[in-house]
Design a protein around this motif. Structure first.
Motif, PDB file in Angstrom:
ATOM      1  N   ARG A  12       0.821  -1.218   0.000  1.00 37.22           N
ATOM      2  CA  ARG A  12       0.000   0.000   0.000  1.00 37.22           C
ATOM      3  C   ARG A  12       0.853   1.265   0.000  1.00 37.22           C
ATOM      4  O   ARG A  12       0.405   2.323  -0.421  1.00 37.22           O
ATOM      5  CB  ARG A  12      -0.973  -0.004   1.161  1.00 37.22           C
ATOM      6  CG  ARG A  12      -0.336   0.000   2.544  1.00 37.22           C
ATOM      7  CD  ARG A  12      -1.387  -0.097   3.620  1.00 37.22           C
ATOM      8  NE  ARG A  12      -0.795  -0.303   4.941  1.00 37.22           N
ATOM      9  CZ  ARG A  12      -1.485  -0.677   5.989  1.00 37.22           C
ATOM     10  NH1 ARG A  12      -2.789  -0.891   5.893  1.00 37.22           N
ATOM     11  NH2 ARG A  12      -0.893  -0.844   7.154  1.00 37.22           N
ATOM     12  N   ASP A  13       2.099   1.145   0.474  1.00 37.24           N
ATOM     13  CA  ASP A  13       2.989   2.307   0.491  1.00 37.24           C
ATOM     14  C   ASP A  13       3.568   2.628  -0.879  1.00 37.24           C
ATOM     15  O   ASP A  13       4.076   3.733  -1.093  1.00 37.24           O
ATOM     16  CB  ASP A  13       4.147   2.085   1.478  1.00 37.24           C
ATOM     17  CG  ASP A  13       3.674   1.996   2.921  1.00 37.24           C
ATOM     18  OD1 ASP A  13       2.563   2.488   3.234  1.00 37.24           O
ATOM     19  OD2 ASP A  13       4.414   1.410   3.738  1.00 37.24           O
ATOM     20  N   ILE A  14       3.504   1.656  -1.789  1.00 40.73           N
ATOM     21  CA  ILE A  14       4.102   1.860  -3.116  1.00 40.73           C
ATOM     22  C   ILE A  14       3.109   1.613  -4.251  1.00 40.73           C
ATOM     23  O   ILE A  14       3.489   1.520  -5.407  1.00 40.73           O
ATOM     24  CB  ILE A  14       5.354   0.975  -3.309  1.00 40.73           C
ATOM     25  CG1 ILE A  14       5.010  -0.504  -3.169  1.00 40.73           C
ATOM     26  CG2 ILE A  14       6.459   1.383  -2.341  1.00 40.73           C
ATOM     27  CD1 ILE A  14       6.116  -1.454  -3.592  1.00 40.73           C
ATOM     28  N   GLY A  15       1.812   1.480  -3.903  1.00 36.60           N
ATOM     29  CA  GLY A  15       0.786   1.272  -4.920  1.00 36.60           C
ATOM     30  C   GLY A  15       0.743  -0.142  -5.468  1.00 36.60           C
ATOM     31  O   GLY A  15       0.362  -0.351  -6.619  1.00 36.60           O
ATOM     32  N   SER A  16       1.103  -1.136  -4.651  1.00 40.05           N
ATOM     33  CA  SER A  16       1.120  -2.535  -5.087  1.00 40.05           C
ATOM     34  C   SER A  16       0.152  -3.351  -4.242  1.00 40.05           C
ATOM     35  O   SER A  16      -0.141  -3.004  -3.098  1.00 40.05           O
ATOM     36  CB  SER A  16       2.532  -3.103  -4.941  1.00 40.05           C
ATOM     37  OG  SER A  16       2.553  -4.477  -5.278  1.00 40.05           O
ATOM     38  N   GLY A  17      -0.300  -4.468  -4.787  1.00 41.84           N
ATOM     39  CA  GLY A  17      -1.181  -5.374  -4.067  1.00 41.84           C
ATOM     40  C   GLY A  17      -0.448  -6.449  -3.292  1.00 41.84           C
ATOM     41  O   GLY A  17      -1.077  -7.302  -2.676  1.00 41.84           O
ATOM     42  N   VAL A  18       0.893  -6.437  -3.323  1.00 42.99           N
ATOM     43  CA  VAL A  18       1.685  -7.411  -2.570  1.00 42.99           C
ATOM     44  C   VAL A  18       2.662  -6.691  -1.653  1.00 42.99           C
ATOM     45  O   VAL A  18       3.066  -5.562  -1.905  1.00 42.99           O
ATOM     46  CB  VAL A  18       2.468  -8.392  -3.489  1.00 42.99           C
ATOM     47  CG1 VAL A  18       1.517  -9.196  -4.360  1.00 42.99           C
ATOM     48  CG2 VAL A  18       3.498  -7.681  -4.320  1.00 42.99           C
ATOM     49  N   SER A  93      -0.923  -9.483  -0.147  1.00 37.71           N
ATOM     50  CA  SER A  93      -1.750  -8.474   0.515  1.00 37.71           C
ATOM     51  C   SER A  93      -1.009  -7.148   0.438  1.00 37.71           C
ATOM     52  O   SER A  93       0.225  -7.131   0.431  1.00 37.71           O
ATOM     53  CB  SER A  93      -1.966  -8.854   1.982  1.00 37.71           C
ATOM     54  OG  SER A  93      -2.632  -7.828   2.690  1.00 37.71           O
ATOM     55  N   ASP A  94      -1.750  -6.054   0.415  1.00 35.90           N
ATOM     56  CA  ASP A  94      -1.079  -4.755   0.358  1.00 35.90           C
ATOM     57  C   ASP A  94      -0.547  -4.322   1.726  1.00 35.90           C
ATOM     58  O   ASP A  94       0.056  -3.271   1.857  1.00 35.90           O
ATOM     59  CB  ASP A  94      -1.985  -3.686  -0.244  1.00 35.90           C
ATOM     60  CG  ASP A  94      -3.133  -3.264   0.663  1.00 35.90           C
ATOM     61  OD1 ASP A  94      -3.385  -3.935   1.691  1.00 35.90           O
ATOM     62  OD2 ASP A  94      -3.781  -2.256   0.346  1.00 35.90           O
ATOM     63  N   HIS A  95      -0.765  -5.169   2.765  1.00 33.62           N
ATOM     64  CA  HIS A  95      -0.180  -4.933   4.091  1.00 33.62           C
ATOM     65  C   HIS A  95      -0.066  -6.277   4.814  1.00 33.62           C
ATOM     66  O   HIS A  95      -0.728  -7.246   4.458  1.00 33.62           O
ATOM     67  CB  HIS A  95      -0.995  -3.916   4.899  1.00 33.62           C
ATOM     68  CG  HIS A  95      -2.383  -4.353   5.232  1.00 33.62           C
ATOM     69  ND1 HIS A  95      -3.407  -4.388   4.306  1.00 33.62           N
ATOM     70  CD2 HIS A  95      -2.915  -4.799   6.384  1.00 33.62           C
ATOM     71  CE1 HIS A  95      -4.508  -4.820   4.885  1.00 33.62           C
ATOM     72  NE2 HIS A  95      -4.236  -5.079   6.147  1.00 33.62           N
ATOM     73  N   PHE A  96       0.790  -6.333   5.814  1.00 29.58           N
ATOM     74  CA  PHE A  96       1.033  -7.572   6.543  1.00 29.58           C
ATOM     75  C   PHE A  96      -0.075  -7.826   7.559  1.00 29.58           C
ATOM     76  O   PHE A  96      -0.450  -6.929   8.320  1.00 29.58           O
ATOM     77  CB  PHE A  96       2.383  -7.519   7.278  1.00 29.58           C
ATOM     78  CG  PHE A  96       3.554  -7.377   6.360  1.00 29.58           C
ATOM     79  CD1 PHE A  96       3.931  -8.406   5.513  1.00 29.58           C
ATOM     80  CD2 PHE A  96       4.303  -6.213   6.335  1.00 29.58           C
ATOM     81  CE1 PHE A  96       5.014  -8.290   4.662  1.00 29.58           C
ATOM     82  CE2 PHE A  96       5.392  -6.063   5.486  1.00 29.58           C
ATOM     83  CZ  PHE A  96       5.741  -7.114   4.650  1.00 29.58           C
ATOM     84  N   ILE A  97      -0.605  -9.056   7.546  1.00 26.54           N
ATOM     85  CA  ILE A  97      -1.603  -9.498   8.518  1.00 26.54           C
ATOM     86  C   ILE A  97      -1.102 -10.852   9.020  1.00 26.54           C
ATOM     87  O   ILE A  97      -1.057 -11.820   8.266  1.00 26.54           O
ATOM     88  CB  ILE A  97      -2.996  -9.679   7.894  1.00 26.54           C
ATOM     89  CG1 ILE A  97      -3.455  -8.400   7.185  1.00 26.54           C
ATOM     90  CG2 ILE A  97      -3.996 -10.136   8.944  1.00 26.54           C
ATOM     91  CD1 ILE A  97      -4.688  -8.586   6.310  1.00 26.54           C
ATOM     92  N   THR A  98      -0.722 -10.914  10.293  1.00 27.11           N
ATOM     93  CA  THR A  98      -0.161 -12.140  10.843  1.00 27.11           C
ATOM     94  C   THR A  98      -0.851 -12.494  12.137  1.00 27.11           C
ATOM     95  O   THR A  98      -0.984 -11.654  13.033  1.00 27.11           O
ATOM     96  CB  THR A  98       1.359 -11.968  11.106  1.00 27.11           C
ATOM     97  OG1 THR A  98       2.001 -11.591   9.875  1.00 27.11           O
ATOM     98  CG2 THR A  98       1.974 -13.248  11.633  1.00 27.11           C
ATOM     99  N   GLU A  99      -1.278 -13.753  12.236  1.00 25.35           N
ATOM    100  CA  GLU A  99      -1.800 -14.288  13.490  1.00 25.35           C
ATOM    101  C   GLU A  99      -0.777 -15.253  14.036  1.00 25.35           C
ATOM    102  O   GLU A  99      -0.488 -16.285  13.416  1.00 25.35           O
ATOM    103  CB  GLU A  99      -3.130 -15.020  13.253  1.00 25.35           C
ATOM    104  CG  GLU A  99      -3.704 -15.613  14.517  1.00 25.35           C
ATOM    105  CD  GLU A  99      -4.979 -16.405  14.283  1.00 25.35           C
ATOM    106  OE1 GLU A  99      -5.456 -17.028  15.253  1.00 25.35           O
ATOM    107  OE2 GLU A  99      -5.499 -16.419  13.160  1.00 25.35           O
TER     108      GLU A  99
END
Length: 102
Positions: A12-18, A93-99
């Protein structure tokens, strides 16, 4: 012996979906504890080796290997020394989500 995360980039910081993590370590046995993501994670191993636990299975990955962890699959890895482990971890993902599970 050192462990370093060379770079974490949220898409999301660079306009990417990964989002990516570039990692390099020479610490035998190092790696993240068991966790999961609501999206796939792809490991591109550039150098060295690591033992991956993905769900109920284990496999060794080495230089040139690409491993894909399905969404919601618990996973972790541990570096197998003495070589330096270097890899790019690609999070779909455009940002990290970790459980964290342990």
């Amino acid at each position: 012996m050192t462990t370093e995360t060379l770079e974490n980039v949220e898409g999301r910081d660079i306009g990417s979906g990964v989002s990516i993590i570039r990692e390099r370590t020479d610490v035998d046995g190092s790696g993240p504890r068991l966790h999961q993501h609501p999206y796939r994670e792809t490991f591109v191993i550039i150098h060295g080796r690591a033992r991956f636990t993905i769900g109920d299975s284990e496999r060794e990955g080495g230089a040139g290997d690409v491993l894909v962890v399905p969404a919601e699959a618990p996973h972790k890895f541990a570096v197998i020394g003495p070589e330096v482990y270097e890899a790019v971890h690609i999070h779909e993902s455009d940002h990290f989500i970790t459980e964290w599970l342990e």
